[in-house]
Scaffold this motif. Structure first.
Motif, PDB file in Angstrom:
ATOM      1  N   GLY A   1      -9.880  -4.897  -5.707  1.00 29.42           N
ATOM      2  CA  GLY A   1     -11.201  -5.371  -5.312  1.00 29.42           C
ATOM      3  C   GLY A   1     -11.229  -6.385  -4.183  1.00 29.42           C
ATOM      4  N   HIS A   2     -10.151  -6.541  -3.449  1.00 29.73           N
ATOM      5  CA  HIS A   2     -10.107  -7.483  -2.333  1.00 29.73           C
ATOM      6  C   HIS A   2     -10.529  -6.788  -1.038  1.00 29.73           C
ATOM      7  N   THR A   3     -11.103  -7.569  -0.114  1.00 26.31           N
ATOM      8  CA  THR A   3     -11.378  -7.093   1.237  1.00 26.31           C
ATOM      9  C   THR A   3     -10.133  -7.379   2.062  1.00 26.31           C
ATOM     10  N   VAL A   4      -9.541  -6.321   2.642  1.00 22.95           N
ATOM     11  CA  VAL A   4      -8.229  -6.439   3.280  1.00 22.95           C
ATOM     12  C   VAL A   4      -8.306  -6.047   4.744  1.00 22.95           C
TER      13      VAL A   4
ATOM     14  N   ILE B   1     -11.452 -12.775   3.121  1.00 15.60           N
ATOM     15  CA  ILE B   1     -10.727 -11.643   3.683  1.00 15.60           C
ATOM     16  C   ILE B   1      -9.234 -11.902   3.542  1.00 15.60           C
ATOM     17  N   VAL B   2      -8.541 -10.945   2.951  1.00 12.21           N
ATOM     18  CA  VAL B   2      -7.096 -11.038   2.795  1.00 12.21           C
ATOM     19  C   VAL B   2      -6.459 -10.432   4.044  1.00 12.21           C
ATOM     20  N   ARG B   3      -5.565 -11.179   4.680  1.00 13.22           N
ATOM     21  CA  ARG B   3      -4.922 -10.703   5.902  1.00 13.22           C
ATOM     22  C   ARG B   3      -3.455 -10.398   5.637  1.00 13.22           C
ATOM     23  N   ILE B   4      -3.053  -9.194   6.033  1.00 18.32           N
ATOM     24  CA  ILE B   4      -1.678  -8.744   5.845  1.00 18.32           C
ATOM     25  C   ILE B   4      -1.021  -8.646   7.211  1.00 18.32           C
ATOM     26  N   ARG B   5       0.095  -9.354   7.388  1.00 20.47           N
ATOM     27  CA  ARG B   5       0.803  -9.370   8.666  1.00 20.47           C
ATOM     28  C   ARG B   5       2.254  -8.969   8.463  1.00 20.47           C
ATOM     29  N   ARG B   6       2.869  -8.492   9.532  1.00 19.40           N
ATOM     30  CA  ARG B   6       4.309  -8.252   9.545  1.00 19.40           C
ATOM     31  C   ARG B   6       4.908  -9.281  10.489  1.00 19.40           C
TER      32      ARG B   6
ATOM     33  N   GLN C   1       9.479  -8.597   1.297  1.00 15.64           N
ATOM     34  CA  GLN C   1      10.491  -8.152   2.239  1.00 15.64           C
ATOM     35  C   GLN C   1      10.178  -6.752   2.752  1.00 15.64           C
ATOM     36  N   GLY C   2      10.399  -6.545   4.044  1.00 20.39           N
ATOM     37  CA  GLY C   2      10.206  -5.234   4.658  1.00 20.39           C
ATOM     38  C   GLY C   2       8.773  -5.019   5.132  1.00 20.39           C
ATOM     39  N   ASP C   3       8.548  -3.859   5.757  1.00 13.97           N
ATOM     40  CA  ASP C   3       7.220  -3.496   6.264  1.00 13.97           C
ATOM     41  C   ASP C   3       6.529  -2.601   5.230  1.00 13.97           C
ATOM     42  N   ASN C   4       5.756  -3.214   4.363  1.00 14.14           N
ATOM     43  CA  ASN C   4       5.074  -2.505   3.278  1.00 14.14           C
ATOM     44  C   ASN C   4       3.569  -2.689   3.349  1.00 14.14           C
ATOM     45  N   ARG C   5       3.043  -2.809   4.568  1.00 14.58           N
ATOM     46  CA  ARG C   5       1.623  -3.131   4.727  1.00 14.58           C
ATOM     47  C   ARG C   5       0.709  -2.093   4.092  1.00 14.58           C
ATOM     48  N   ASP C   6       1.021  -0.812   4.243  1.00 13.02           N
ATOM     49  CA  ASP C   6       0.134   0.229   3.721  1.00 13.02           C
ATOM     50  C   ASP C   6       0.091   0.226   2.197  1.00 13.02           C
ATOM     51  N   LYS C   7       1.236   0.077   1.547  1.00 11.92           N
ATOM     52  CA  LYS C   7       1.284   0.034   0.082  1.00 11.92           C
ATOM     53  C   LYS C   7       0.531  -1.187  -0.444  1.00 11.92           C
ATOM     54  N   ILE C   8       0.749  -2.326   0.208  1.00  8.35           N
ATOM     55  CA  ILE C   8       0.114  -3.566  -0.233  1.00  8.35           C
ATOM     56  C   ILE C   8      -1.393  -3.490  -0.026  1.00  8.35           C
ATOM     57  N   LYS C   9      -1.827  -2.932   1.107  1.00 11.44           N
ATOM     58  CA  LYS C   9      -3.258  -2.802   1.376  1.00 11.44           C
ATOM     59  C   LYS C   9      -3.920  -1.940   0.317  1.00 11.44           C
ATOM     60  N   ALA C  10      -3.310  -0.821  -0.028  1.00 12.57           N
ATOM     61  CA  ALA C  10      -3.886   0.071  -1.037  1.00 12.57           C
ATOM     62  C   ALA C  10      -3.979  -0.623  -2.397  1.00 12.57           C
ATOM     63  N   THR C  11      -2.942  -1.357  -2.765  1.00 13.27           N
ATOM     64  CA  THR C  11      -2.931  -2.052  -4.052  1.00 13.27           C
ATOM     65  C   THR C  11      -3.994  -3.136  -4.106  1.00 13.27           C
ATOM     66  N   LEU C  12      -4.106  -3.941  -3.043  1.00 13.18           N
ATOM     67  CA  LEU C  12      -5.097  -5.020  -3.033  1.00 13.18           C
ATOM     68  C   LEU C  12      -6.525  -4.477  -3.008  1.00 13.18           C
ATOM     69  N   GLU C  13      -6.752  -3.367  -2.313  1.00 10.66           N
ATOM     70  CA  GLU C  13      -8.084  -2.770  -2.306  1.00 10.66           C
ATOM     71  C   GLU C  13      -8.459  -2.242  -3.682  1.00 10.66           C
ATOM     72  N   GLN C  14      -7.492  -1.711  -4.424  1.00  7.40           N
ATOM     73  CA  GLN C  14      -7.758  -1.268  -5.792  1.00  7.40           C
ATOM     74  C   GLN C  14      -8.129  -2.438  -6.693  1.00  7.40           C
TER      75      GLN C  14
ATOM     76  N   THR D   1       6.527  -8.876   5.247  1.00  7.53           N
ATOM     77  CA  THR D   1       5.082  -8.706   5.184  1.00  7.53           C
ATOM     78  C   THR D   1       4.502  -9.933   4.504  1.00  7.53           C
ATOM     79  N   THR D   2       3.551 -10.610   5.162  1.00 12.46           N
ATOM     80  CA  THR D   2       2.927 -11.789   4.580  1.00 12.46           C
ATOM     81  C   THR D   2       1.483 -11.481   4.229  1.00 12.46           C
ATOM     82  N   ILE D   3       1.046 -12.012   3.084  1.00  8.72           N
ATOM     83  CA  ILE D   3      -0.315 -11.821   2.608  1.00  8.72           C
ATOM     84  C   ILE D   3      -0.944 -13.202   2.476  1.00  8.72           C
ATOM     85  N   ALA D   4      -1.977 -13.466   3.265  1.00 15.80           N
ATOM     86  CA  ALA D   4      -2.650 -14.766   3.258  1.00 15.80           C
ATOM     87  C   ALA D   4      -4.138 -14.561   3.027  1.00 15.80           C
TER      88      ALA D   4
END
Length: 106
Positions: free
Chosen positions: A98-101, A30-35, A83-96, A46-49
């Protein structure tokens, strides 16, 4: 004295041998996205771990995410920071890709 050093060349750029041989960190899938703002003078990042990839693949993904968000970023200790709060954009990209986010934190 010689100033030469061994450097590998890849599609994503030049890397040092010790970077190429680092093992992939095992995760739960599971990929976790935090601010986060702690320790950054109030600036949001925004961190992606949780990505089970080596440094070369993480840097390539970081570059793709930075272009998608139009901001700067870096890879530090297996965690991508954008940099910045880009959680929604990053989530959409990672889901495309094939990652579980999951969006974690506040």
């Amino acid at each position: 004295m010689s100033n030469s050093r061994l450097v590998f060349s890849t599609a994503t750029g030049r890397i040092k041998p010790e970077q190429a041989l680092k093992p992939v960190i095992k995760t739960d899938g599971i990929v976790r996205i935090r601010r986060e703002t702690k320790g950054r003078s109030g600036k949001g990042v925004t961190t992606i771990a949780g990505l089970a990839q080596n440094d070369i693949e993480l840097k390539a993904l970081c570059t793709k995410l930075k272009k998608q968000c139009g901001t700067g970023g870096a890879v530090k200790d297996g965690v991508i920071e954008i940099q910045g709060d880009n959680r929604d954009k990053i989530k959409a990209t990672l889901e495309q890709l094939g990652h579980t986010v999951k969006l974690a934190g506040g």
